[in-house]
Motif scaffolding. Structure first.
Motif, mmCIF file in Angstrom:
data_model
loop_
_atom_site.group_PDB
_atom_site.id
_atom_site.type_symbol
_atom_site.label_atom_id
_atom_site.label_comp_id
_atom_site.label_asym_id
_atom_site.label_seq_id
_atom_site.Cartn_x
_atom_site.Cartn_y
_atom_site.Cartn_z
ATOM 1 N N TYR A 198 1.157 -8.422 -5.350
ATOM 2 C CA TYR A 198 0.747 -7.836 -6.634
ATOM 3 C C TYR A 198 0.308 -6.378 -6.447
ATOM 4 N N THR A 199 -0.464 -6.130 -5.409
ATOM 5 C CA THR A 199 -0.911 -4.758 -5.147
ATOM 6 C C THR A 199 0.249 -3.864 -4.754
ATOM 7 N N ARG A 200 1.160 -4.376 -3.927
ATOM 8 C CA ARG A 200 2.314 -3.561 -3.510
ATOM 9 C C ARG A 200 3.185 -3.184 -4.700
ATOM 10 N N GLN A 201 3.263 -4.065 -5.680
ATOM 11 C CA GLN A 201 4.096 -3.794 -6.847
ATOM 12 C C GLN A 201 3.425 -2.853 -7.856
ATOM 13 N N GLY A 202 2.212 -2.418 -7.548
ATOM 14 C CA GLY A 202 1.520 -1.492 -8.436
ATOM 15 C C GLY A 202 0.582 -2.160 -9.410
ATOM 16 N N ALA A 203 0.443 -3.493 -9.330
ATOM 17 C CA ALA A 203 -0.453 -4.259 -10.200
ATOM 18 C C ALA A 203 -0.150 -3.978 -11.671
ATOM 19 N N VAL A 204 -0.994 -4.440 -12.550
ATOM 20 C CA VAL A 204 -0.905 -4.093 -13.964
ATOM 21 C C VAL A 204 -1.694 -2.801 -14.119
ATOM 22 N N LYS A 205 -0.978 -1.684 -14.211
ATOM 23 C CA LYS A 205 -1.604 -0.376 -14.022
ATOM 24 C C LYS A 205 -2.809 -0.143 -14.919
#
Length: 635
Positions: A231-238
């Motif tokens: 989730y963090t690598r994907q940028g999370a829910v910005k």
């Protein structure tokens, strides 16, 4: 060095005891600050110094002089086998050795030098850097020496969890809470400040341990961590993440203390500085400047044969030390209106906290009135300090008795209101007992919750008894908690001091203060345990290994502070036999010419089994306490 056993006819000879006590009291008086307080150095281990050096490199404020002085200190603490331990005489500690090695490399030490080569050999033999604790991996990741993906993820969205939810930040102990919140920002940002070396020589190449079964809570959390890392690598829910990070930043800033620190202790202090820097706070921002400046106040400088050194206290204990010193002086027969006692009392009264704190999350209607441990920690008073200070100050003959009485009443009310549902008292929070966090991959080091403990509960019960509240429901429940907590062997576990000697030395006087007979079987079992664990030299000692290895319970080199704790229990139990007399003689025979004592072992506890403390004033105040009570008792 321990004293030889003395002839039996010398046991408990009072003339020598009075001379010993007088010398100790004069020495304690000489250590009082002109403002009224006492503070002994608080020694821990070189992890503090290695992380201080790494922090300064990460923030870009390192200097050649500070690096050299810190490195010289770290080298001086290395043992012949190449390791660093977390307490004197303890086993080599993998993570401490890893962090020391990295800090020395940053300071410019040659990896081929004998001291670093020996350290690297130990690290590999102990499983390699791969087996180091999570905190060590986080520090390595900050410098590109460890993959962030291989550290547990701490999502800043934790800040949004409601107070009824597991893992909400108020279910963590106050010291862990203040560490976790800034680390969620660090975990989200995943910063890398590259260095010009690698740690390849610290790797063992051994495979990682398999995951726990998924149906167990720890196994479920391990798999959740994989998802959170993704989730963090994907940028999370910005939007949500940015809001969480802002909320966490506000939470951190709101809890900065007057001295620039957080909680008066090193871990939340350094991680808060890193987190705020990552959130864009410049080094000259007032919050950052105060934080860095405050760290200097925790730095001890001294000269050695090899040159100047600097080391960092993990915490400072002036309020605790002053409360204990006043109690010791009064037990030694110093009058309640003595100038030193009154000066200390006025200083303590000025330190009483009237500010809000996180403890109000569970006790919102409770009026404040406690004391903290440090010079500046208004957000986190604790019941242990407060109980001991009440026990001391209630005996002071103050020129403003109404002012003193009002302060003590507020303190007693606050402490009583912090009782947990099970009848015991934790140090900083009430009902801080949810063990869910213990199963997280992050929690491989140190206590992260603050449940009731025997030593703290005993101090509060003794305070309530002294205040005439023995028959109160709170005191009765506290006594029941202590009775239930007695170990099968008759001792009590010590949470904040080492270990069963400390717990037993706290509980027996408390039970006697509530009216329990010295002949009660509960007390007799405790006395028997103490007698069975007295050393041949007449003293008592318990090695810190007792927290992880039960075979060490009640065993270890004699120390002045632990001997005094045992004597306080024996005196409360109205003992007058050989164990008491031999213990008194141990203190007399091991006293230094200046009135103090040497104590080469740590007897304080931060996190049982993980983080230990050497309180430099313990070796003086507790023997004074025991000798004073001995001379004040009819024998």
């Amino acid at each position: 060095m321990t004293a030889e056993r003395v002839p039996e006819e010398r046991y408990g000879e009072r003339s020598g005891v009075q001379d010993c006590l007088d010398a100790a009291v004069e020495y304690l008086r000489s250590l009082q600050h002109e403002d009224g307080w006492w503070k002994g150095d608080l020694a821990t281990n070189v992890t503090m110094d290695a992380e201080d050096l790494m922090l300064r490199h990460f923030l870009g404020v390192a200097t050649a002089q500070a690096d050299a002085e810190t490195a010289r200190w770290i080298r001086s603490q290395q043992r012949e086998d190449g390791t660093w331990a977390t307490y004197p005489g303890g086993p080599g500690d993998l993570s401490t050795t890893v962090e020391s090695w990295v800090a020395l490399r940053m300071a410019g030490d040659d990896p081929g030098a004998a001291h670093l080569a020996r350290a690297a050999e130990f690290i590999r033999s102990a499983g390699g850097v791969e087996q180091a604790r999570v905190f060590t991996h986080i520090w390595l990741a900050l410098f590109g020496l460890w993959r962030w993906d291989d550290t547990p993820d701490l999502p800043p969205e934790l800040i949004f969890l409601p107070r009824w939810a597991p893992l909400n930040i108020y279910n963590w102990a106050c010291w862990a809470r203040q560490t976790i919140v800034p680390l969620t920002i660090v975990s989200a940002c995943r910063p890398v400040h590259p260095v010009d070396f690698t740690i390849d020589e610290l790797r063992s190449g051994r495979p990682s341990a398999p995951l726990a079964p998924p149906w167990r809570l720890d196994g479920a959390f391990q798999r959740l961590d994989v998802v959170l890392n993704w989730y963090t690598r994907q940028g999370a829910v910005k939007g949500l993440r940015r809001l969480a990070m802002r909320r966490a930043t506000e939470w951190i800033v709101a809890r900065q203390e007057a001295d620039g620190g957080w909680g008066g202790i090193q871990p939340p202090w350094v991680y808060s500085l890193i987190a705020l820097r990552l959130m864009g706070y410049p080094l000259d921002h007032p919050v950052m400047a105060a934080g860095l400046r405050g760290l200097e106040g925790f730095t001890v400088h001294s000269e050695t044969a090899d040159g100047p050194v600097r080391w960092l206290e993990a915490c400072q204990s002036p309020v605790w030390d002053t409360g204990l010193a006043v109690g010791a002086l009064l037990d030694a027969g110093v009058p309640g209106d003595d100038k030193s006692v009154l000066k200390a009392t006025d200083w303590l009264l000025a330190e009483q906290i009237d500010a809000p704190g996180d403890w109000q999350v569970r006790r919102p209607d409770l009026v404040t009135g406690g004391w903290a441990f440090e010079f500046a920690n208004d957000g986190y008073p604790d019941t242990d300090d407060t109980a001991e200070i009440v026990l001391a100050l209630r005996r002071v003959d103050h020129p403003e008795p109404e002012r003193l009485r009002m302060a003590l009443d507020d303190a007693v009310a606050w402490t009583t209101g912090m009782q947990s549902a099970d009848g015991g008292w934790g140090a900083f929070d009430a009902d801080n007992t949810d063990t869910t966090a213990l199963k997280l991959p992050f929690c491989d080091f140190g206590a992260v919750i603050d449940p009731p403990s025997a030593d703290v509960t005993a101090h509060v019960v003794e305070m309530l008894a002294a205040e005439g509240r023995t028959e109160s429901e709170e005191c009765r429940r506290g006594v029941r908690w202590l009775l239930d907590a007695q170990e099968e062997d008759g001792s009590w576990f010590g949470r904040w001091g080492t270990n069963h000697v400390y717990g037993t030395g706290a509980v027996v006087p408390a039970l006697i203060a509530t009216g329990m007979s010295p002949r009660d079987p509960v007390v007799r079992r405790a006395v028997r345990w103490l007698a069975e664990h007295q050393n041949p030299d007449g003293g008592w000692g318990e090695d810190l290994r007792s927290y992880v290895d039960p075979s060490w319970i009640g065993r270890g080199d004699s120390t002045p502070s632990q001997t005094a704790w045992a004597l306080l229990a024996l005196l409360a139990a109205d003992e007058s036999g050989e164990p008491l007399s031999r213990g008194i003689d141990y203190l007399v025979d091991t006293q230094r010419p200046d009135g103090g004592w040497d104590e080469h072992r740590y007897t304080g506890t931060g996190f049982p089994g993980d983080f230990s403390i050497g309180y430099h004033l313990y070796r003086l105040v507790f023997p004074i306490w025991a000798l004073g009570r001995y001379l004040g008792s009819p024998r």
